[in-house]
Design an enzyme around this catalytic site. Structure first.
Site, PDB file in Angstrom:
ATOM      1  N   PRO A 126       7.144  14.507  17.851  1.00 49.11           N
ATOM      2  CG  PRO A 126       8.782  13.917  19.345  1.00 49.11           C
ATOM      3  CD  PRO A 126       7.185  13.630  18.835  1.00 49.11           C
ATOM      4  CB  CYS A 127       8.583  14.372  12.648  1.00 55.65           C
ATOM      5  SG  CYS A 127       7.849  15.737  12.447  1.00 55.65           S
ATOM      6  CG  HIS A 128      11.043  18.795  15.897  1.00 58.01           C
ATOM      7  ND1 HIS A 128       9.977  18.437  16.584  1.00 58.01           N
ATOM      8  CD2 HIS A 128      11.657  19.103  17.191  1.00 58.01           C
ATOM      9  CE1 HIS A 128       9.615  18.661  17.913  1.00 58.01           C
ATOM     10  NE2 HIS A 128      11.034  19.039  18.361  1.00 58.01           N
TER      11      HIS A 128
END
Length: 168
Positions: A126-128
């Site tokens: 989950p780089c977001h």
């Protein structure tokens, strides 16, 4: 090519190209403009089927933690950053600075941001969930609007709200 599997997934954020080997997901890419793009022949396997099933559950608000095996290619440093990203709770965010501190060196913030941007498996890794220290939505490989959508989707799920799907 033996050992290379591929499928496409129509997400609320547009078409995704998902690749895998026999054991794990290797990459997820947003296909940013499908007009004129010749799609490769799909070569499905069980890992891809599980990934698509979990993506469906995620986008339907039924899954908050992925269990499909992943194995992105990257440097040891990138893999350390990506492993740290996996620890960010669903629906929560962290700043690049805090992420750098958690990795042991706040002065590595640019390298951490770069590794975050080089994430081969967005959504699952989950780089977001990484944002600017001032809470701004900075950078996302699929476009900042997708990052915003993902964060709003997770917030809506946590708050028991229905997320509106985007239509293309």
């Amino acid at each position: 090519m033996p050992g290379k599997y591929l499928t496409y997934y129509d997400s609320p954020l547009g078409k995704l190209k998902i690749t895998a080997n026999e054991n794990a997901i290797k990459s997820i890419h947003f296909i940013l403009d499908i007009d004129g793009v010749e799609l490769e022949q799909e070569v499905p396997n069980g890992i891809l089927e599980k990934c698509v099933e979990e993506l469906n559950q995620y986008f339907n608000g039924e899954l908050q933690e992925f269990s499909v095996n992943i194995d992105p290619d990257g440097t040891e440093f990138q893999k350390r950053v990506w492993n740290e990203l996996l620890k960010i709770p669903y629906g929560k965010t962290i700043s690049y600075l805090k992420l750098s501190r958690q990795l042991g060196n706040e002065r590595s913030i640019r390298a951490v941001a770069r590794a975050n941007g080089d994430n081969k498996i967005p959504i699952i890794i989950p780089c977001h969930r990484v944002i600017g220290s001032d809470k701004s939505l900075v950078g996302y490989s699929g476009g900042v609007w997708r990052k915003k959508w993902l964060l709003e989707h997770e917030a809506a799920v946590i708050n028991n709200e229905k997320q509106l799907n985007l239509f293309f």
